[in-house]
Design an enzyme around this catalytic site. Structure first.
Site, PDB file in Angstrom:
ATOM      1  CB  CYS A  89       0.565   2.381   0.206  1.00 60.80           C
ATOM      2  SG  CYS A  89       0.063   3.808  -0.606  1.00 60.80           S
ATOM      3  CG  HIS A 147      -3.547   1.271  -1.215  1.00 57.20           C
ATOM      4  ND1 HIS A 147      -2.803   1.673  -0.787  1.00 57.20           N
ATOM      5  CD2 HIS A 147      -4.182  -0.024  -1.784  1.00 57.20           C
ATOM      6  CE1 HIS A 147      -2.644   0.368  -0.085  1.00 57.20           C
ATOM      7  NE2 HIS A 147      -2.891  -0.757  -0.756  1.00 57.20           N
ATOM      8  CG  ASP A 170      -1.670  -4.149  -0.444  1.00 59.55           C
ATOM      9  OD1 ASP A 170      -0.630  -3.585   0.278  1.00 59.55           O
ATOM     10  OD2 ASP A 170      -2.851  -3.482  -0.082  1.00 59.55           O
TER      11      ASP A 170
END
Length: 456
Positions: A89, A147, A170
């Protein structure tokens, strides 16, 4: 001779992308979606980066070893736009930030600790335990240790007034949205206010920062609810401060204070909007996945929870407390605190377990288990000492250095169970370097003789 366009502007086969889906997100979002989603991750095309969430990176680079996005973009270009291996991530977010800023779009990187991953859209993260206290692997829901995503500043003329500004994007390929691996743009203000019916993927991002966690005991093919935690998901939401390397806490941008009436009101509002959307959405009203459910039920399941009389409730509190800093290479010492809050005698059996976790919440097999028998007189408190030797956990650690300890308590006279758990992050011991007496005048220090260094 014409100069080549920057790496982040070089096309990668837009004709291969499902154009109708891209255009459905409005013209104002076209560049964001194309550059941010289809160029960064490689799940739907020849994007920049391949993701991998295991311990084997022999055919690529460990995501933790990257120190910047430029090297990744250059490698991707030098290999004819072949996806670079590997990223997670924070790497996806770094590349997204570079690309968006190159396009002139204000962008920043966001880190969320204890980040929810809700795959069934009910704003609940389900965790499962067996009767030894071991957490079971859940292929769906999880709480990630952290995250990372991006925020981009933009107008949202496709939304009601007031929902422009910072938008969540994202690029990490977690789940599909309309068949493609993308997430957002979702208005940060909409997330805070529980407006989960606004585009795009707002409900999914809401669950990353404000889902509830429900723990279940799996035994004999049945599931018994153990505990509901309303404030463990979404902590220390952070970004880099302006003109400084300090951490800027922006949790209040995403949700009201945990434990406040506003936070619970927003959660219930979001839950109700999801139920309404399931009725009005593409699913049949009578399908099991779209039926609205009471808050205590969360979703259809074979739930076995006996009807409890007041005398059945255990009224015992369990809590873990570390005795020493959890340093790598040392034994882990902690105690289990047990408090009897009732006026009755309690005879407890407590099953303890410890296992390593990956940063995405996936558990590894237990490496330590124990059983404690604790008797408590009315309103009495006791501590049970525990110690996990380094020799027990050293060979079972993942690169994330996370250890999950849990205790499942039961009382002979009650069908209820008590669960307490804690995640321990191991750290390396601090190294202290003390400089001794300075050398006599005219002599060189030992480190000078190795090359480099000034005269003392």
């Amino acid at each position: 001779m014409r100069s080549k366009p920057p790496l982040c502007l070089r096309p990668m086969g837009l004709a291969r992308q499902p154009a109708l889906h891209i255009l459905s997100r409005k013209r104002i979002l076209l560049i964001l979606l194309y550059m941010g989603f289809f160029q960064i991750n490689s799940n739907d095309d020849s994007g920049v980066l391949n993701g991998k969430w295991s311990e084997d990176y022999l055919d690529g680079i460990n995501p933790a070893e990257w120190t910047g996005s430029v090297a990744i973009l250059r490698q991707w270009h030098a290999t004819g736009c072949q996806p670079v291996c590997y990223g997670q991530c924070w790497v996806f977010a770094a590349i997204m930030c570079t690309v968006m800023r190159c396009l002139g779009i204000p962008t920043r990187v966001i880190t969320n600790f204890d980040s929810g991953h809700d795959t069934d859209g009910n704003l609940i993260i389900d965790e499962y335990y067996d009767n030894t206290g071991r957490i079971l692997e859940n292929k769906k829901d999880a709480v990630w240790n952290f995250h990372v995503w991006n925020e981009c500043w933009m107008a949202r003329k496709d939304l009601p007034p007031g929902y422009g500004g910072w938008q969540v994007l994202d690029a990490t390929p977690q789940e599909t949205s309309n068949g493609l691996y993308c997430c957002g743009p979702a208005s940060v203000r909409a997330i805070k206010e529980g407006e989960v019916d606004l585009n795009y993927d707002t409900a999914f991002v809401f669950s990353m920062v404000n889902a509830d966690c429900v723990s279940w005991l799996v035994h004999g093919g049945k599931e018994q609810r153990l505990h509901r935690d309303t404030n463990s998901v979404g902590n220390f939401i952070s970004t880099k401060s302006i003109q400084s390397d300090d951490r800027d806490d922006i949790t209040e941008n995403y949700k009201y204070e945990e434990g406040s009436p506003q936070e619970r009101q927003v959660f219930l509002k979001a839950l109700q909007k999801l139920k309404i959307r399931r009725f009005e959405g593409p699913y049949r009203p009578n399908s099991p996945s779209s039926k609205p459910m009471p808050l205590s039920q969360n979703r259809p399941r074979s739930l076995h929870r006996p009807s409890l009389r007041p005398s059945d409730v255990i009224q015992v509190s369990l809590k873990f407390q570390l005795l020493d800093p959890p340093n790598m290479g040392q034994d882990i010492r902690f105690v289990l605190l047990a408090l009897n809050m009732s006026l009755q005698f309690k005879d407890l059996k407590v099953s303890l377990s410890a296992q390593s976790l990956l940063h995405d919440g996936s558990p590894l097999p237990p490496f330590w288990q124990d059983t404690a028998f604790i008797t408590l007189f009315p309103e009495e408190a006791k501590t049970h000492p525990c110690q996990i030797p380094y020799s027990k956990y050293s060979q079972y650690l993942s690169t994330d250095k996370l250890i999950h300890i849990s205790a499942l308590g039961e009382e002979k006279s009650s069908p209820e169970r008590i669960l307490v758990d804690k995640i321990i992050t191991l750290t390396y011991p601090a190294i202290m370097i003390n400089v001794g007496k300075s050398p006599a005048s005219g002599l060189r220090a030992p480190w000078d003789q190795l090359g480099g260094g000034g005269t003392l």
